[in-house]
Design a protein around this motif. Structure first.
Motif, PDB file in Angstrom:
ATOM      1  N   UNK A  80       0.829  -1.208   0.000  1.00  0.00           N
ATOM      2  CA  UNK A  80       0.000   0.000   0.000  1.00  0.00           C
ATOM      3  C   UNK A  80       0.863   1.258   0.000  1.00  0.00           C
ATOM      4  N   UNK A  81       1.981   1.221   0.742  1.00  0.00           N
ATOM      5  CA  UNK A  81       2.880   2.371   0.777  1.00  0.00           C
ATOM      6  C   UNK A  81       3.498   2.625  -0.593  1.00  0.00           C
ATOM      7  N   UNK A  82       3.950   1.556  -1.245  1.00  0.00           N
ATOM      8  CA  UNK A  82       4.520   1.671  -2.588  1.00  0.00           C
ATOM      9  C   UNK A  82       3.489   2.225  -3.578  1.00  0.00           C
ATOM     10  N   UNK A  83       2.273   1.698  -3.524  1.00  0.00           N
ATOM     11  CA  UNK A  83       1.225   2.113  -4.460  1.00  0.00           C
ATOM     12  C   UNK A  83       0.809   3.561  -4.234  1.00  0.00           C
ATOM     13  N   UNK A  84       0.684   3.946  -2.964  1.00  0.00           N
ATOM     14  CA  UNK A  84       0.300   5.326  -2.646  1.00  0.00           C
ATOM     15  C   UNK A  84       1.398   6.301  -3.067  1.00  0.00           C
ATOM     16  N   UNK A  85       2.643   5.975  -2.743  1.00  0.00           N
ATOM     17  CA  UNK A  85       3.770   6.843  -3.101  1.00  0.00           C
ATOM     18  C   UNK A  85       3.882   7.009  -4.611  1.00  0.00           C
ATOM     19  N   UNK A  86       3.752   5.897  -5.333  1.00  0.00           N
ATOM     20  CA  UNK A  86       3.817   5.931  -6.795  1.00  0.00           C
ATOM     21  C   UNK A  86       2.705   6.796  -7.368  1.00  0.00           C
ATOM     22  N   UNK A  87       1.492   6.627  -6.834  1.00  0.00           N
ATOM     23  CA  UNK A  87       0.341   7.397  -7.323  1.00  0.00           C
ATOM     24  C   UNK A  87       0.520   8.894  -7.057  1.00  0.00           C
ATOM     25  N   UNK A  88       1.014   9.246  -5.880  1.00  0.00           N
ATOM     26  CA  UNK A  88       1.224  10.660  -5.547  1.00  0.00           C
ATOM     27  C   UNK A  88       2.290  11.286  -6.448  1.00  0.00           C
ATOM     28  N   UNK A  89       3.329  10.519  -6.773  1.00  0.00           N
ATOM     29  CA  UNK A  89       4.358  11.013  -7.693  1.00  0.00           C
ATOM     30  C   UNK A  89       3.764  11.236  -9.078  1.00  0.00           C
ATOM     31  N   UNK A  90       2.954  10.282  -9.532  1.00  0.00           N
ATOM     32  CA  UNK A  90       2.284  10.403 -10.833  1.00  0.00           C
ATOM     33  C   UNK A  90       1.329  11.591 -10.841  1.00  0.00           C
ATOM     34  N   UNK A  91       0.688  11.845  -9.690  1.00  0.00           N
ATOM     35  CA  UNK A  91      -0.235  12.979  -9.575  1.00  0.00           C
ATOM     36  C   UNK A  91       0.517  14.308  -9.681  1.00  0.00           C
ATOM     37  N   UNK A  92       1.632  14.387  -9.002  1.00  0.00           N
ATOM     38  CA  UNK A  92       2.466  15.601  -9.045  1.00  0.00           C
ATOM     39  C   UNK A  92       2.984  15.857 -10.456  1.00  0.00           C
ATOM     40  N   UNK A  93       3.345  14.773 -11.151  1.00  0.00           N
ATOM     41  CA  UNK A  93       3.872  14.878 -12.515  1.00  0.00           C
ATOM     42  C   UNK A  93       2.767  15.090 -13.554  1.00  0.00           C
ATOM     43  N   UNK A  94       1.510  14.935 -13.138  1.00  0.00           N
ATOM     44  CA  UNK A  94       0.391  15.191 -14.047  1.00  0.00           C
ATOM     45  C   UNK A  94      -0.054  14.002 -14.874  1.00  0.00           C
ATOM     46  N   UNK A  95       0.354  12.797 -14.495  1.00  0.00           N
ATOM     47  CA  UNK A  95      -0.043  11.603 -15.244  1.00  0.00           C
ATOM     48  C   UNK A  95      -1.395  11.040 -14.794  1.00  0.00           C
ATOM     49  N   UNK A  96      -1.803  11.399 -13.573  1.00  0.00           N
ATOM     50  CA  UNK A  96      -3.117  10.983 -13.065  1.00  0.00           C
ATOM     51  C   UNK A  96      -3.834  12.213 -12.538  1.00  0.00           C
ATOM     52  N   UNK A  97      -5.151  12.181 -12.552  1.00  0.00           N
ATOM     53  CA  UNK A  97      -5.935  13.352 -12.155  1.00  0.00           C
ATOM     54  C   UNK A  97      -6.697  13.106 -10.850  1.00  0.00           C
ATOM     55  N   UNK A  98      -7.088  14.186 -10.239  1.00  0.00           N
ATOM     56  CA  UNK A  98      -7.833  14.124  -8.987  1.00  0.00           C
ATOM     57  C   UNK A  98      -9.295  13.794  -9.272  1.00  0.00           C
ATOM     58  N   UNK A  99      -9.922  13.103  -8.353  1.00  0.00           N
ATOM     59  CA  UNK A  99     -11.361  12.835  -8.430  1.00  0.00           C
ATOM     60  C   UNK A  99     -11.970  13.327  -7.125  1.00  0.00           C
ATOM     61  N   UNK A 100     -12.723  14.406  -7.192  1.00  0.00           N
ATOM     62  CA  UNK A 100     -13.309  14.959  -5.962  1.00  0.00           C
ATOM     63  C   UNK A 100     -14.745  14.507  -5.747  1.00  0.00           C
ATOM     64  N   UNK A 101     -15.201  13.579  -6.591  1.00  0.00           N
ATOM     65  CA  UNK A 101     -16.539  12.993  -6.455  1.00  0.00           C
ATOM     66  C   UNK A 101     -17.632  14.059  -6.425  1.00  0.00           C
ATOM     67  N   UNK A 102     -17.410  15.146  -7.172  1.00  0.00           N
ATOM     68  CA  UNK A 102     -18.415  16.194  -7.286  1.00  0.00           C
ATOM     69  C   UNK A 102     -18.477  17.154  -6.113  1.00  0.00           C
ATOM     70  N   UNK A 103     -17.484  17.080  -5.204  1.00  0.00           N
ATOM     71  CA  UNK A 103     -17.471  17.994  -4.061  1.00  0.00           C
ATOM     72  C   UNK A 103     -16.123  18.703  -3.992  1.00  0.00           C
ATOM     73  N   UNK A 104     -16.060  19.744  -3.182  1.00  0.00           N
ATOM     74  CA  UNK A 104     -14.796  20.487  -3.049  1.00  0.00           C
ATOM     75  C   UNK A 104     -13.995  20.003  -1.840  1.00  0.00           C
ATOM     76  N   UNK A 105     -14.613  19.154  -1.017  1.00  0.00           N
ATOM     77  CA  UNK A 105     -13.968  18.736   0.231  1.00  0.00           C
ATOM     78  C   UNK A 105     -13.360  17.342   0.167  1.00  0.00           C
ATOM     79  N   UNK A 106     -13.502  16.670  -0.974  1.00  0.00           N
ATOM     80  CA  UNK A 106     -12.956  15.324  -1.108  1.00  0.00           C
ATOM     81  C   UNK A 106     -11.939  15.279  -2.251  1.00  0.00           C
TER      82      UNK A 106
END
Length: 372
Positions: free
Chosen positions: A113-139
C-alpha cells in the motif's frame, strides 16, 4: 525447510503485486491504458498460483483439507450464481494464507500500500493521473480512482503501522509515528467517513492494548455482532421516517443507509447469492441517482448469499476467538476497526482491503512462532 520458506516468500511477493495492481490498475490516468482493464484477471491468476504453492510447503492435515474443500465448493457455487469472481479470489487467498505469518503478512500489505500510494502521488504531481473529488470540493483522491479508495489505502496503512509499531524498535516506531501524521492529513482530505472512523477507532484500541488487553476479545465480538445486526435493522422502512435514527444516520452517510433497504427490497437474500445490478449514475430501477450497496455485511448476504456469508462470518469469528486464545491481542488493532469499516464500505468483503481474511494461519497453529 529452506524450500518451504522459498515457496512462502513467493506467495508474499504475489500478495504484494496483487495489492499494488489493485490500486495502480484503477488510478485516474490522464491517458487511457487499455491493458489495465485486465488488472483483476492478473490478481486472480496470482491468487491461483499462491493457492497452488501453499500445497507444496507442508503436509495437509484433515482439518485443513475440510477447510479447503468447504471454501472451494461454496465459492465455486456462489461464482456460478453471482458471476462475481471476487468470491473465488477470496477463497483462494484465504486458503493460501494458511502458511502465512501474521507479522509478515501485515508487513507485506503495509509496503504494498505504501509503494502504491507513493507511486500514485508522484504520478499525480507529474500530471499523469488526475484528482477525483466525487463532485465535491472537500474530497480528493489525488490520482486514485475515488476518494474512498484513497481512504481505504490510508486506513490500511494506519492499521498496519499501528500493529507494526507494537513489534518495532524505537527508531522504526519514530518513523511510523511521522508517517501516520502524514496519513491522517491525507485521510482527512479524502473525506472517507468509514476510513476516518475506523482509523480513529484504532487509537482507542491501541490504548486498550496497553492498558486492558483482556477486554479486547469481548469488545471485538460485541462490535462485530452489533454491526451485523444493525446492518440487518438498517434495511427496514424506518429509514424513510423523518426523525428516526436510521433517517438521521442516512443523512450523515449521504443516503447510503436507504440503499440497504432498496437492495433488500429489490433482491432479498438467496442461499447461494445472485447477480446484483449496481450503478454510480441515475437509476430508474432504484429510483435513485446513486445505487450501490456500500454496507459490506449486507453485500455479502444479498450479493453472495447465505452459504458464502455463513462461511465468511464463521471464519471471522474463529479468527477472533483464536487470537484471544493465543494472546495475540495486537491483531485486534486491525480486526476491530475493520469490523466497523464494514458497516459503510464494501471493501470489507475483499482481502485486498480486509486483511483479516489473510489471518488464516492463526486457525491452524498453537503458537504464532510456528509461522515465523
Amino acid at each position: 525447510m529452506r524450500f518451504n520458506k522459498s515457496i512462502i516468500s513467493i506467495s508474499y511477493m504475489l500478495l504484494f503485486f496483487q495489492i499494488s495492481i489493485s490500486i495502480l490498475g484503477t488510478n485516474n490516468y490522464i491517458v487511457s491504458i487499455p491493458y489495465l482493464k485486465y488488472y483483476f484477471d492478473i490478481i486472480v491468476l496470482f491468487a491461483t498460483i499462491s493457492c497452488i504453492l501453499s500445497f507444496f510447503s507442508q503436509t495437509i492435515a484433515v482439518k485443513e483439507l475440510v477447510f479447503i474443500v468447504l471454501w472451494l465448493v461454496v465459492s465455486a457455487i456462489t461464482l456460478v450464481t453471482t458471476k462475481d469472481i471476487l468470491v473465488v479470489t477470496n477463497a483462494l487467498m484465504i486458503i493460501s494464507a494458511r502458511k502465512f505469518s501474521i507479522k509478515k503478512t501485515v508487513q507485506t500489505v503495509f509496503f504494498a500500500n505504501l509503494f502504491s500510494l507513493t507511486t500514485t502521488l508522484i504520478l499525480f504531481i507529474l500530471g499523469f493521473v488526475s484528482d477525483n473529488n466525487n463532485g465535491t470540493v472537500n474530497k480528493h483522491s489525488f490520482g486514485l480512482s475515488h476518494p474512498n479508495q484513497l481512504g481505504a489505502v490510508l486506513m490500511v496503512l494506519i492499521l498496519c503501522s499501528a500493529y507494526l509499531f507494537i513489534h518495532a524498535s524505537k527508531n522504526i516506531k519514530f518513523i511510523l509515528v511521522i508517517l501516520n501524521i502524514f496519513y491522517l492529513l491525507l485521510l482527512n482530505s479524502s473525506g472517507s467517513r468509514g476510513a476516518i472512523l475506523a482509523s480513529l477507532l484504532m487509537f482507542f484500541v491501541l490504548i486498550l492494548f496497553y492498558t486492558k488487553p483482556n477486554y479486547l476479545y469481548s469488545i471485538c465480538l460485541l462490535i462485530g455482532v452489533f454491526f451485523f445486526c444493525f446492518s440487518l435493522y438498517s434495511t427496514s422502512t424506518s429509514v424513510y421516517a423523518s426523525g428516526s435514527i436510521l433517517n438521521k444516520l442516512d443523512t450523515v452517510l449521504t443516503n447510503r443507509v436507504r440503499m440497504n433497504n432498496v437492495f433488500m427490497t429489490n433482491y432479498g437474500i438467496k442461499i447461494f447469492g445472485q447477480q446484483v445490478l449496481y450503478t454510480g449514475g441515475s437509476s430508474i430501477m432504484y429510483h435513485a441517482d446513486y445505487a450501490y450497496l456500500d454496507n459490506g455485511y449486507l453485500r455479502n448476504l444479498i450479493n453472495f448469499g447465505i452459504s458464502y456469508s455463513l462461511l465468511f462470518y464463521i471464519y471471522l469469528i474463529s479468527v477472533i476467538r483464536k487470537v484471544n486464545s493465543l494472546n495475540l491481542y495486537s491483531a485486534y488493532i486491525i480486526i476491530i476497526p475493520m469490523l466497523v469499516y464494514g458497516f459503510v464500505e464494501e471493501g470489507f468483503t475483499s482481502f485486498l482491503t480486509n486483511i483479516v481474511l489473510l489471518f488464516t494461519s492463526i486457525l491452524f497453529i498453537s503458537n504464532e512462532k510456528e509461522r515465523e
